[in-house]
Design a protein around this motif. Structure first.
Motif, PDB file in Angstrom:
ATOM      1  N   THR A 188      -0.536 -21.824  49.794  1.00 15.84           N
ATOM      2  CA  THR A 188      -0.346 -20.318  49.975  1.00 15.84           C
ATOM      3  C   THR A 188       0.312 -19.464  48.772  1.00 15.84           C
ATOM      4  N   SER A 189       1.109 -20.421  47.906  1.00 13.71           N
ATOM      5  CA  SER A 189       1.714 -19.510  46.921  1.00 13.71           C
ATOM      6  C   SER A 189       0.945 -19.511  45.398  1.00 13.71           C
ATOM      7  N   ARG A 190      -0.177 -20.492  45.446  1.00 13.22           N
ATOM      8  CA  ARG A 190      -0.806 -20.750  44.121  1.00 13.22           C
ATOM      9  C   ARG A 190      -1.364 -19.555  43.751  1.00 13.22           C
ATOM     10  N   GLY A 191      -1.928 -18.736  44.635  1.00 12.96           N
ATOM     11  CA  GLY A 191      -2.670 -17.274  44.232  1.00 12.96           C
ATOM     12  C   GLY A 191      -1.628 -16.431  43.281  1.00 12.96           C
ATOM     13  N   THR A 192      -0.552 -16.301  43.899  1.00 15.26           N
ATOM     14  CA  THR A 192       0.373 -15.651  43.192  1.00 15.26           C
ATOM     15  C   THR A 192       0.986 -16.143  42.017  1.00 15.26           C
ATOM     16  N   LEU A 193       1.179 -17.192  42.188  1.00 12.81           N
ATOM     17  CA  LEU A 193       1.890 -17.843  40.490  1.00 12.81           C
ATOM     18  C   LEU A 193       0.638 -17.896  39.670  1.00 12.81           C
ATOM     19  N   SER A 194      -0.248 -17.931  39.959  1.00 10.21           N
ATOM     20  CA  SER A 194      -1.490 -17.955  38.823  1.00 10.21           C
ATOM     21  C   SER A 194      -1.586 -16.624  38.073  1.00 10.21           C
ATOM     22  N   GLU A 195      -1.149 -15.438  38.704  1.00  6.09           N
ATOM     23  CA  GLU A 195      -1.109 -14.134  38.171  1.00  6.09           C
ATOM     24  C   GLU A 195       0.109 -14.105  37.237  1.00  6.09           C
ATOM     25  N   PHE A 196       1.031 -14.848  37.020  1.00  3.26           N
ATOM     26  CA  PHE A 196       2.219 -14.553  36.181  1.00  3.26           C
ATOM     27  C   PHE A 196       2.119 -15.294  34.852  1.00  3.26           C
ATOM     28  N   GLU A 197       2.702 -14.594  33.897  1.00  7.95           N
ATOM     29  CA  GLU A 197       2.772 -15.276  32.668  1.00  7.95           C
ATOM     30  C   GLU A 197       4.252 -14.904  31.929  1.00  7.95           C
ATOM     31  N   ARG A 198       4.562 -15.398  30.839  1.00  4.94           N
ATOM     32  CA  ARG A 198       5.719 -14.848  30.281  1.00  4.94           C
ATOM     33  C   ARG A 198       5.511 -13.566  29.697  1.00  4.94           C
ATOM     34  N   ARG A 199       6.327 -12.751  29.881  1.00  6.74           N
ATOM     35  CA  ARG A 199       6.153 -11.399  29.366  1.00  6.74           C
ATOM     36  C   ARG A 199       5.891 -11.294  27.695  1.00  6.74           C
TER      37      ARG A 199
ATOM     38  N   ARG B 189       8.573 -11.207  44.912  1.00  5.42           N
ATOM     39  CA  ARG B 189       7.604 -12.030  45.559  1.00  5.42           C
ATOM     40  C   ARG B 189       6.976 -13.186  44.755  1.00  5.42           C
ATOM     41  N   TYR B 190       6.911 -12.695  43.432  1.00  5.58           N
ATOM     42  CA  TYR B 190       6.735 -14.111  42.626  1.00  5.58           C
ATOM     43  C   TYR B 190       7.779 -15.309  42.467  1.00  5.58           C
ATOM     44  N   ARG B 191       8.924 -14.860  42.769  1.00  4.84           N
ATOM     45  CA  ARG B 191      10.106 -15.978  42.608  1.00  4.84           C
ATOM     46  C   ARG B 191       9.898 -16.754  43.882  1.00  4.84           C
ATOM     47  N   TRP B 192       9.900 -15.913  45.000  1.00  2.00           N
ATOM     48  CA  TRP B 192      10.122 -16.824  46.404  1.00  2.00           C
ATOM     49  C   TRP B 192       8.791 -17.376  46.715  1.00  2.00           C
ATOM     50  N   SER B 193       7.591 -17.057  45.866  1.00  3.24           N
ATOM     51  CA  SER B 193       6.481 -17.735  46.085  1.00  3.24           C
ATOM     52  C   SER B 193       6.650 -19.332  45.403  1.00  3.24           C
TER      53      SER B 193
ATOM     54  N   MET C 204      11.271 -18.575  53.690  1.00  2.00           N
ATOM     55  CA  MET C 204      10.947 -18.106  52.190  1.00  2.00           C
ATOM     56  C   MET C 204       9.644 -17.462  51.885  1.00  2.00           C
ATOM     57  N   VAL C 205       8.796 -17.728  53.050  1.00  2.00           N
ATOM     58  CA  VAL C 205       7.208 -17.069  52.863  1.00  2.00           C
ATOM     59  C   VAL C 205       7.521 -15.557  53.096  1.00  2.00           C
ATOM     60  N   ALA C 206       8.521 -15.061  53.974  1.00  2.00           N
ATOM     61  CA  ALA C 206       8.607 -13.791  54.399  1.00  2.00           C
ATOM     62  C   ALA C 206       8.994 -12.995  53.114  1.00  2.00           C
ATOM     63  N   PRO C 207       9.896 -13.189  52.157  1.00  2.00           N
ATOM     64  CA  PRO C 207      10.078 -12.319  50.937  1.00  2.00           C
ATOM     65  C   PRO C 207       9.088 -12.638  50.175  1.00  2.00           C
ATOM     66  N   ALA C 208       8.140 -13.687  50.153  1.00  2.00           N
ATOM     67  CA  ALA C 208       7.329 -14.062  49.186  1.00  2.00           C
ATOM     68  C   ALA C 208       5.840 -13.164  49.449  1.00  2.00           C
ATOM     69  N   ILE C 209       5.890 -12.737  50.733  1.00  2.00           N
ATOM     70  CA  ILE C 209       4.427 -11.964  51.229  1.00  2.00           C
ATOM     71  C   ILE C 209       4.818 -10.462  51.024  1.00  2.00           C
ATOM     72  N   GLY C 210       5.983 -10.150  50.653  1.00  2.00           N
ATOM     73  CA  GLY C 210       6.253  -8.664  50.513  1.00  2.00           C
ATOM     74  C   GLY C 210       7.051  -8.260  51.936  1.00  2.00           C
ATOM     75  N   MET C 211       7.530  -8.948  52.784  1.00  2.00           N
ATOM     76  CA  MET C 211       8.252  -8.342  53.879  1.00  2.00           C
ATOM     77  C   MET C 211       9.820  -7.751  53.628  1.00  2.00           C
TER      78      MET C 211
ATOM     79  N   LEU D 179      -0.101  -7.149  41.694  1.00  2.00           N
ATOM     80  CA  LEU D 179      -0.507  -7.580  43.132  1.00  2.00           C
ATOM     81  C   LEU D 179      -0.726  -6.633  44.062  1.00  2.00           C
ATOM     82  N   PRO D 180      -1.420  -6.891  45.197  1.00  2.00           N
ATOM     83  CA  PRO D 180      -1.814  -5.849  46.141  1.00  2.00           C
ATOM     84  C   PRO D 180      -0.397  -5.593  46.617  1.00  2.00           C
ATOM     85  N   ALA D 181      -0.372  -4.083  46.803  1.00  2.00           N
ATOM     86  CA  ALA D 181       0.621  -3.528  47.369  1.00  2.00           C
ATOM     87  C   ALA D 181       0.750  -3.480  48.929  1.00  2.00           C
ATOM     88  N   ASN D 182       0.610  -4.731  49.506  1.00  2.00           N
ATOM     89  CA  ASN D 182       0.680  -4.659  50.828  1.00  2.00           C
ATOM     90  C   ASN D 182       1.360  -6.002  51.480  1.00  2.00           C
ATOM     91  N   VAL D 183       1.543  -6.125  52.570  1.00  2.00           N
ATOM     92  CA  VAL D 183       2.239  -7.291  53.005  1.00  2.00           C
ATOM     93  C   VAL D 183       1.137  -8.387  53.461  1.00  2.00           C
TER      94      VAL D 183
END
Length: 880
Positions: A858-869, A806-810, A791-798, A653-657
Motif C-alpha cells: 500500500t505504501s510503494r506507490g507513494t514512495l516511488s514518487e519521491f526522490e531527494r530534492r 503522507r510520504y513519511r508516514w507511508s 499509521m495509514v490514516a495520516p499516510a493516506i491524507g486523513m 500526489l492526488p489531492a484526495n484521501v
C-alpha cells in the motif's frame, strides 16, 4: 442463547455448539430456515420482475410508437406483445413426442407425436409444428446430424490417411524426444537452472536471469519428482511454442504481404479461437492416442492464432513510405522483408510470441487431462485425490515456471502487469491481440530541430541535523549486524526445537563411566535398545549465534539483511547523496530498519516449545538483546532522518484521501486475524501425538511383547536341551510353545504400530498464532498490523494532504508491513531448514505473509514518487 439454538430446541433437535465462537456466530446468522425463506422471496420477486418486464417492454414500445407517430415501431411493439402473450399462455393440450402406446376405447394404439390432456389421455394422434415449437418438442424431430458427419470423416481419415498422419505426428514426437528425453531429463537440474540464467541475461537482462534461476531453483528444491515434472512442462511448452514459431511467423508474413492469404486465414483463426479446445481435442486423441503428442498438437492449435495475427499486423503497420523508399533504392523483395519489414515489425512479433506462450501455459491443465506429463498432471492428480500437499507444491512449481517463461519472452517494453493479469489479457484478446501492443500518442515522432540546453542540477546536500540521524542509523544497523555473531540461543533451540526433536536439548553430554547398551522399553525405539551411562552424566552448555540453524536461523538472516540495507542507504547518502536506487535514501532506511526491529522483537518475544520449557534449560543469548537494541537505534535514527531529509515528489500526489489504501490495510489486518487463528505448525510425529494415556498403553503392550520374547527364548533353550537329552516329544512341545510366543510378540508389535498409526492419523498437534502452546508470533504480528493501520490514516491524507507528511508516514507503514512479512517468512523457512518428517509450518504463517506484503504494497506507490530534492543552476545560453 442464540436464535439457532432456540430453534433447535423448539424442534426437539440436539445441536452441538462446542465449536469455535466464530463458527457459532456464523451458524447463528446463517440459519438454513431463514436463508430458505429469503431465497424464496428473492426468487419470487425475480420471476415476477421478469414476467412484468417481458410484457412491459413491448407495451412501452407500442405506446411510444403511437405517441411519436412512428407506426412501424408501434407495429413492432404490438407484434412483440402478441408473441409474448402467445408464448407465455400455456396450452391446454400437451405434446407427447416420440412413439408411445395409448388406450382408445379399450384398444391399444401406437401414436407418434400425440396431443394429450393433463391426465395423459390421448386427444389427437398427431400434433402440429406450432404446438411442438411452443413446447420445444420440435427439437426431438428436427436434429442436424453433425456428430454423425464428424464421425464419418474421422473414420475415413483414419482408414485412408495413415501415412499422412504419421508425417504430421513426426515433428511433434521428435521435438518432444529431443527436448525432453534427450536434453532436459538427461541434464542436471542445476545445469538447467544455470542455462536459463544465462539465457535470461542474454536475451533480457541480469535481473530477469536471476529471477529465472531462483524460480527454477525452488522447483528443484521441491523434490526430484517435482523437478522431473517441471522439466517435462518446460519441454512440452517449449516444443509447442517452437512449432508455433515455425508455422505461425511464416504464415503471418504471408498474410501481411498478400491480402488474399489473409482473407483465407482469418476465418480459420477465428474458428480456432472461438471453438473450445475440448471440441477438437477428441479427434487428436483418436488419431494420435493419449499422451504428450496429442496434447502438444491441441496446445499448438489453441496458442497459434495470436502469433499469426500480430505478425500480420506488424508487417502491415510498417510505414508504406519506408517500404517504397527501400524498393526505390533497388532492394529486392527478400531484402525489403528481412531488412525493413521484419525489424520494424519486431515489437508486434515479440508480443505475439509472448501471448502464444501465455496461452500455451493456460493449456497445461487440459494437456494433463489428455495424458500429458508435467506439472499439470501433478495438479490433476492432486485434485482427483484431494491431496492438498501435492496441490500446494505443484501449484507453486506451476506458478514459478509460468512466471519464468513469461518474463523470458516479454518484449522490452512489456514488463507491466502481473502474470495473472497478462494471462487474462491474452484470453480476452484472443481475437484482437493487436490491442495488447503498446500505444503511442504520436509525440515520440515529433523531431525538434534543436533542443534547449538543460540547466545543471545537483541533489541537495546533507545538513548537520540530517547527518546526525544518518550516522545514528548506520551505527544501529552496524550493531545489529554484529549481534548476529553473538549467542542467540543457549542449550536449546527456539524455532528449531519445534521442528526438530534433537534441538530440545542441545547440551553436550559426557559420561564419567562407561556407556552400556540395554534393552529399551520405549515402543518408539527403532533399534529396541538404548545407551545408559554407568557413571555420572556431565552436561556442558552450548550456545548458537544468529545465523546458525539452531540459533536465530532465518530470523537472524533476514534481520541482518534489513540492517545491511539500512547501513548501505546511510553510506550511500553520505558519500553519493541522491544517487543510486530510491531505496538507498531516507525512506529506504525508514522501511528496512523498522522491519529489522519487528523481526528482532518478534524473536525475543517468541515462546519456546513445551518440551524445552519442561527441561528448564533454555535461555536467550546476549545477541538477541543486542540485535533489538541496535534495531531500536537504527529505527529511531531512520525516523529522524526521514523527517529531516529534503525529499520531494517528482509529480504532485492526488489531492484526495486514499480510501483504497485504507481498504487494503483493513484487508491486511483481517488476514492477520485469520492467520492468528489458523495453524502455524502441524505436527504428526509419533512422539508428539502420543499422550500420557496412550503412552502408558503402549508401554504395557511393549512389556507384554518383551515377556513373550523372553518366554520364546526360554522355550527355545528348553527345546534344545530336550533334543540333547533325546526327549523328542518334549522338544516338539517346546518348539510349539516358542512359535506361539513369537507369534504373540509379533501381534503385540503390530498392535503398537497400529495404535501409533491411528494416533498420527487422528491426533495432529496444531498450534495457531495466538495460543500459549505455540510461539505466539501471531499476537505480535497483529499488534504490528494494528500499528500499521493507525499509521495509514495520516499516510493516506486523513490528517491533511501535505505531501511530505503522507510520504513519511507511508514509509513507516511500509516498514511495518515488511516486518510482518519477515516474521512469517522467517518462521516458514526456519521450520523448513531443520524440520523432522511429519512436521510442517501452517497456513496461518502464509496468511500473515500475505497480510504483511499487502500492507507493504500500500505504501510503494507513494514512495516511488519521491526522490531527494534537486538544486538547479543557471540556465545556459541556447546554442545558436
Amino acid at each position: 442463547m442464540s436464535a439457532a439454538m432456540l430453534l433447535a430446541q423448539a424442534e426437539g433437535e440436539e445441536s452441538d455448539y462446542s465449536g469455535h465462537f466464530i463458527d457459532r456466530f456464523v451458524d447463528t446468522v446463517t440459519a438454513p430456515e431463514a436463508g430458505d425463506r429469503v431465497v424464496d422471496w428473492v426468487t419470487t420477486g425475480i420471476e415476477w420482475s421478469l414476467l412484468i418486464a417481458i410484457f412491459l417492454v413491448p407495451t412501452l414500445i407500442l405506446f411510444g410508437g403511437v405517441m411519436g407517430r412512428r407506426y412501424g415501431v408501434a407495429a413492432g411493439g404490438l407484434v412483440g406483445l402478441v408473441a409474448m402473450w402467445w408464448y407465455r399462455v400455456r396450452p391446454e393440450e400437451i405434446v407427447d413426442s416420440g412413439t408411445h402406446p395409448y388406450r382408445v376405447d379399450g384398444e391399444s394404439v401406437e401414436c407418434r407425436d400425440a396431443l394429450i390432456d393433463a391426465e395423459g389421455e390421448l386427444v389427437e394422434c398427431t400434433s402440429g409444428v406450432v404446438a411442438q415449437v411452443r413446447q420445444n418438442t420440435v427439437l426431438d424431430n428436427w436434429q442436424i446430424p453433425v456428430g454423425d458427419w464428424v464421425e464419418q470423416v474421422v473414420f475415413w481419415v483414419d482408414n485412408n490417411m495413415k501415412a499422412t498422419l504419421d508425417v504430421i505426428e513426426w515433428p511433434f514426437r521428435t521435438l518432444l524426444k529431443v527436448i525432453v528425453d534427450d536434453w532436459l531429463l538427461q541434464m542436471s537440474w542445476l545445469t538447467v537452472c544455470l542455462a536459463v540464467f544465462f539465457l535470461g541475461w542474454l536475451i533480457r537482462n541480469i535481473q530477469v536471469g536471476i529471477m529465472a534461476f531462483v524460480g527454477l531453483l525452488i522447483c528443484g528444491l521441491l523434490g526430484e519428482a517435482y523437478w522431473r515434472e517441471t522439466a517435462l512442462t518446460i519441454g512440452f511448452i517449449g516444443a509447442a511454442v517452437l512449432l508455433c514459431v515455425i508455422i505461425g511467423i511464416p504464415i503471418g508474413i504471408l498474410c501481411g504481404r498478400v491480402d488474399g492469404a489473409w482473407k483465407v486465414v482469418r476465418p480459420v483463426l477465428d474458428a480456432m479461437q472461438v471453438v473450445h479446445s475440448f471440441v477438437y481435442m477428441l479427434p487428436f486423441i483418436f488419431f494420435f492416442g493419449v499422451g504428450s503428442v496429442s496434447a502438444t498438437m491441441v496446445t499448438m492449435t489453441f496458442a497459434l492464432p495470436p502469433l499469426i495475427r500480430l505478425t500480420n499486423l506488424g508487417i502491415r503497420q510498417v510505414p508504406e513510405d519506408v517500404v517504397e523508399a527501400s524498393r526505390a533504392y533497388g532492394a529486392p523483395e527478400w531484402r525489403v522483408l528481412t531488412d525493413v519489414q521484419l525489424p520494424l515489425a519486431r515489437p508486434a512479433i515479440m508480443t505475439g510470441l509472448n501471448q502464444t506462450l501465455l496461452l500455451a501455459i493456460s493449456m497445461l491443465g487440459i494437456a494433463a487431462i489428455m495424458g500429458a506429463g508435467g506439472l499439470g498432471r501433478l495438479l490433476f492428480q492432486a485434485i482427483s485425490n484431494q491431496d492438498l500437499a501435492q496441490a500446494g507444491a505443484g501449484g507453486l512449481a506451476f506458478f514459478l515456471v509460468a512466471v519464468v517463461m513469461d518474463r523470458l519472452s516479454q518484449p522490452e517494453a512489456g514488463d507491466s502487469g502481473n502474470l495473472l493479469s497478462r494471462i487474462m489479457g491474452a484470453w480476452r484478446n484472443r481475437r484482437t491481440p493487436e490491442r495488447l501492443l503498446p500505444q503511442s500518442d504520436g509525440s515520440e515522432t515529433a523531431v525538434e530541430e534543436s533542443e534547449p540546453a538543460q540547466p545543471a542540477e545537483t541533489f541537495e546536500g546533507v545538513g548537520k541535523r540530517e547527518r546526525a540521524a544518518v550516522i545514528a542509523t548506520a551505527i544501529g544497523s552496524l550493531v545489529t549486524l554484529i549481534a548476529l555473531l553473538l549467542p542467540w540461543n543457549i542449550d536449546a533451540g527456539l524455532v528449531s526445537a519445534y521442528a526438530r526433536s534433537g534441538d530440545v536439548d542441545l547440551r553436550q553430554v559426557d559420561c564419567t563411566g562407561q556407556w552400556v547398551e540395554i534393552q529399551s522399553l520405549d515402543p518408539l525405539s527403532e533399534t529396541g535398545t538404548e545407551m545408559e551411562c554407568a557413571g555420572d552424566l556431565v552436561y556442558t552448555s552450548q550456545s548458537f549465534n544468529g545465523v546458525s540453524a539452531s540459533g536465530g536461523s532465518w530470523f537472524g538472516i533476514f534481520i541482518g539483511a534489513m540492517a545491511l540495507v539500512a547501513l548501505l542507504a546511510s553510506v550511500n547518502t553520505l558519500w553519493r547523496t541522491g544517487q543510486g536506487s530510491r531505496w538507498m535514501s531516507a525512506h529506504g532506511a525508514a522501511v528496512f530498519a523498522p522491519a529489522a526491529l519487528v523481526g528482532a522483537v518478534g524473536y525475543l518475544l517468541a515462546r519456546p516449545s513445551d518440551y524445552v520449557d519442561a527441561l528448564l534449560i533454555y535461555s536467550k543469548g546476549v545477541g538477541v538483546y543486542a540485535a533489538v537494541a541496535g534495531a531500536i537505534v537504527a529505527s529511531v535514527g531512520a525516523a529522524l532522518w526521514l523527517w529531516r531529509a529534503p525529499m520531494s515528489a517528482r509529480r504532485p500526489l492526488p489531492a484526495n484521501v486514499g480510501y483504497g489504501r485504507m481498504l487494503g490495510s483493513l484487508f491486511a489486518v483481517a488476514l492477520l486475524v485469520m492467520g492468528g487463528y489458523s495453524g502455524w505448525s502441524f505436527d504428526t510425529r509419533a512422539e508428539s501425538v502420543i499422550d500420557e494415556e496412550l503412552q502408558a498403553e503402549l508401554d504395557q503392550i511393549a512389556k507384554e511383547g518383551a515377556a513373550a520374547a523372553d518366554a520364546a527364548r526360554a522355550a527355545a533353550v528348553a527345546a534344545d536341551e530336550a533334543d540333547a537329552a533325546g526327549d523328542v516329544q518334549l522338544a516338539q512341545e517346546k518348539r510349539r510353545e516358542e512359535n506361539q510366543q513369537l507369534a504373540l510378540e509379533g501381534v503385540k508389535a503390530a498392535d503398537i504400530a497400529a495404535k501409533i498409526a491411528e494416533a498420527k492419523r487422528t491426533g495432529d498437534i496444531i498450534h495457531d498464532g495466538f495460543e500459549s502452546e505455540g510461539a505466539g508470533l501471531g499476537v505480535w504480528a497483529l499488534i504490528v498490523g494494528f500499528a500499521g493501520l493507525v499509521m495509514v490514516a495520516p499516510a493516506i491524507g486523513m490528517a491533511g494532504i501535505d505531501e511530505g507528511l503522507r510520504y513519511r508516514w507511508s514509509a513507516l507503514v511500509g516498514g511495518m508491513g515488511l516486518g510482518i512479512t519477515l516474521l512469517a517468512l522467517a518462521w516458514i523457512l526456519a521450520i523448513a531448514r531443520v524440520a523432522d518428517r511429519n512436521f510442517v509450518s501452517g497456513v496461518g504463517a502464509v496468511f500473515v505473509l500475505a497480510a504483511g506484503f499487502t500492507l507493504f504494497a500500500t505504501s510503494r506507490g507513494t514512495l516511488s514518487e519521491f526522490e531527494r530534492r534537486k538544486i538547479y543552476g543557471d540556465i545556459p545560453a541556447a546554442v545558436q
